[in-house]
Every structure is written in C-alpha cells, then in structure tokens.
Write a protein that holds these residues in place. Structure first.
Motif, PDB file in Angstrom:
ATOM      1  N   GLY A 139       0.598  -1.309   0.085  1.00 39.52           N
ATOM      2  CA  GLY A 139       0.096  -0.114  -0.227  1.00 39.52           C
ATOM      3  C   GLY A 139       0.890   1.316  -0.056  1.00 39.52           C
ATOM      4  O   GLY A 139       1.961   1.190   0.077  1.00 39.52           O
ATOM      5  N   LEU A 140       0.041   2.244   0.181  1.00 37.35           N
ATOM      6  CA  LEU A 140       0.864   3.724  -0.005  1.00 37.35           C
ATOM      7  C   LEU A 140       1.582   3.850   1.317  1.00 37.35           C
ATOM      8  O   LEU A 140       1.324   3.671   2.356  1.00 37.35           O
ATOM      9  CB  LEU A 140      -0.231   4.856   0.129  1.00 37.35           C
ATOM     10  CG  LEU A 140       0.036   6.185  -0.020  1.00 37.35           C
ATOM     11  CD1 LEU A 140       0.785   6.431  -1.270  1.00 37.35           C
ATOM     12  CD2 LEU A 140      -0.957   7.191  -0.059  1.00 37.35           C
ATOM     13  N   ASN A 141       2.980   4.194   1.209  1.00 40.06           N
ATOM     14  CA  ASN A 141       4.001   4.519   2.351  1.00 40.06           C
ATOM     15  C   ASN A 141       4.069   3.215   3.024  1.00 40.06           C
ATOM     16  O   ASN A 141       4.007   3.218   4.335  1.00 40.06           O
ATOM     17  CB  ASN A 141       3.453   5.752   3.182  1.00 40.06           C
ATOM     18  CG  ASN A 141       3.281   6.743   2.383  1.00 40.06           C
ATOM     19  OD1 ASN A 141       4.011   7.279   1.520  1.00 40.06           O
ATOM     20  ND2 ASN A 141       2.216   7.676   2.652  1.00 40.06           N
ATOM     21  N   ASP A 155       6.697   3.358  -5.785  1.00 38.35           N
ATOM     22  CA  ASP A 155       6.597   4.874  -5.244  1.00 38.35           C
ATOM     23  C   ASP A 155       5.268   5.426  -6.005  1.00 38.35           C
ATOM     24  O   ASP A 155       5.049   5.550  -7.039  1.00 38.35           O
ATOM     25  CB  ASP A 155       7.602   5.824  -6.000  1.00 38.35           C
ATOM     26  CG  ASP A 155       7.691   6.990  -5.416  1.00 38.35           C
ATOM     27  OD1 ASP A 155       6.435   7.363  -4.711  1.00 38.35           O
ATOM     28  OD2 ASP A 155       8.746   7.907  -5.682  1.00 38.35           O
ATOM     29  N   TYR A 156       4.134   5.458  -4.915  1.00 40.53           N
ATOM     30  CA  TYR A 156       2.864   6.039  -5.602  1.00 40.53           C
ATOM     31  C   TYR A 156       2.785   7.517  -5.352  1.00 40.53           C
ATOM     32  O   TYR A 156       1.538   7.951  -5.820  1.00 40.53           O
ATOM     33  CB  TYR A 156       1.747   5.255  -4.709  1.00 40.53           C
ATOM     34  CG  TYR A 156       1.765   3.796  -4.720  1.00 40.53           C
ATOM     35  CD1 TYR A 156       1.254   3.350  -5.805  1.00 40.53           C
ATOM     36  CD2 TYR A 156       1.945   3.114  -3.490  1.00 40.53           C
ATOM     37  CE1 TYR A 156       1.081   1.977  -5.760  1.00 40.53           C
ATOM     38  CE2 TYR A 156       1.809   1.857  -3.677  1.00 40.53           C
ATOM     39  CZ  TYR A 156       1.490   1.150  -4.558  1.00 40.53           C
ATOM     40  OH  TYR A 156       1.164  -0.318  -5.028  1.00 40.53           O
ATOM     41  N   GLY A 163      -2.719  -7.640  -3.070  1.00 46.40           N
ATOM     42  CA  GLY A 163      -2.542  -6.297  -3.030  1.00 46.40           C
ATOM     43  C   GLY A 163      -3.301  -5.538  -2.046  1.00 46.40           C
ATOM     44  O   GLY A 163      -4.356  -5.891  -1.434  1.00 46.40           O
ATOM     45  N   SER A 164      -2.609  -4.555  -1.145  1.00 42.83           N
ATOM     46  CA  SER A 164      -3.205  -3.982  -0.044  1.00 42.83           C
ATOM     47  C   SER A 164      -3.252  -2.471  -0.245  1.00 42.83           C
ATOM     48  O   SER A 164      -2.408  -1.968  -0.818  1.00 42.83           O
ATOM     49  CB  SER A 164      -2.308  -4.325   1.348  1.00 42.83           C
ATOM     50  OG  SER A 164      -2.428  -3.444   2.366  1.00 42.83           O
ATOM     51  N   SER A 165      -4.324  -1.822  -0.060  1.00 39.83           N
ATOM     52  CA  SER A 165      -4.924  -0.469  -0.164  1.00 39.83           C
ATOM     53  C   SER A 165      -4.498  -0.290  -1.267  1.00 39.83           C
ATOM     54  O   SER A 165      -5.184  -0.675  -2.588  1.00 39.83           O
ATOM     55  CB  SER A 165      -4.109   0.227   0.917  1.00 39.83           C
ATOM     56  OG  SER A 165      -4.639   1.418   1.287  1.00 39.83           O
ATOM     57  N   MET A 166      -3.677   0.853  -1.859  1.00 43.22           N
ATOM     58  CA  MET A 166      -3.294   1.525  -2.989  1.00 43.22           C
ATOM     59  C   MET A 166      -2.754   0.265  -3.907  1.00 43.22           C
ATOM     60  O   MET A 166      -2.992   0.191  -5.217  1.00 43.22           O
ATOM     61  CB  MET A 166      -2.218   2.462  -3.170  1.00 43.22           C
ATOM     62  CG  MET A 166      -1.704   3.180  -4.136  1.00 43.22           C
ATOM     63  SD  MET A 166      -3.080   4.082  -4.789  1.00 43.22           S
ATOM     64  CE  MET A 166      -3.041   5.485  -3.522  1.00 43.22           C
TER      65      MET A 166
END
Length: 89
Positions: A8-10, A33-34, A58-61
């Motif tokens: 996911g993001l970050n 890097d999103y 996939g998780s989140s983003m």
C-alpha cells in the motif's frame, strides 16, 4: 507458484507477511513509489517481463493496481485493506 504482492501507500511488505506468503510460493514484492502516480499496472508489469504470476495480491493502494493487473494477465487477485481506528488517546 509465483505470487505478485503489491504494498500500500507509504508501506512495504513486512518480513512476517513475506514469511507466510513464501510457504505458498515465490514472492515478488516490488517497492512502488505511488507519490507521483497512483495507478501504474503497466509500469509494475514491465519490471517482470518474463515472469508468469499465478496469483496477484494487493493491500490498499496496491490492491487497486493488483486488481488491474489481475484483469490484464487473467489471474485471480486477493485484495485487502487494513482499517485502523484512532482510539482518541
């Protein structure tokens, strides 16, 4: 089995999650890097031009991208999101 895991993001794939996933197959977990571009399934797939994945996770983003990749390559996807509640403390 070859598993594509998209964080996911970050975030990154934790050692604990990797250990569990490796019980089921070889894990590919690119650092993504999103910040400039959230949706990038084509760029992610370009990192693995000769790899045929059996599963996409996939998780989140990463779930957004994993869904698109699963549609592109015709494989199933496991998509999840983690909800964190602030207790107000």
């Amino acid at each position: 089995m070859k598993i594509l895991y998209l964080h996911g993001l970050n975030s990154k794939l934790s050692d604990e999650k990797r250990e569990v996933l490796e019980e089921y197959g070889q894990v590919f977990a690119p650092d993504i890097d999103y910040s400039d571009k959230h949706f990038q399934p084509d760029l992610i797939l370009k990192e693995f031009p000769n790899t045929e994945f059996n599963e996409v996770m996939g998780s989140s983003m990463g779930a957004l991208n994993a869904y698109a990749i699963s549609e592109i390559i015709g494989r199933s996807a496991l998509l999840f999101n983690q909800l964190r509640l602030n207790s107000g403390k």
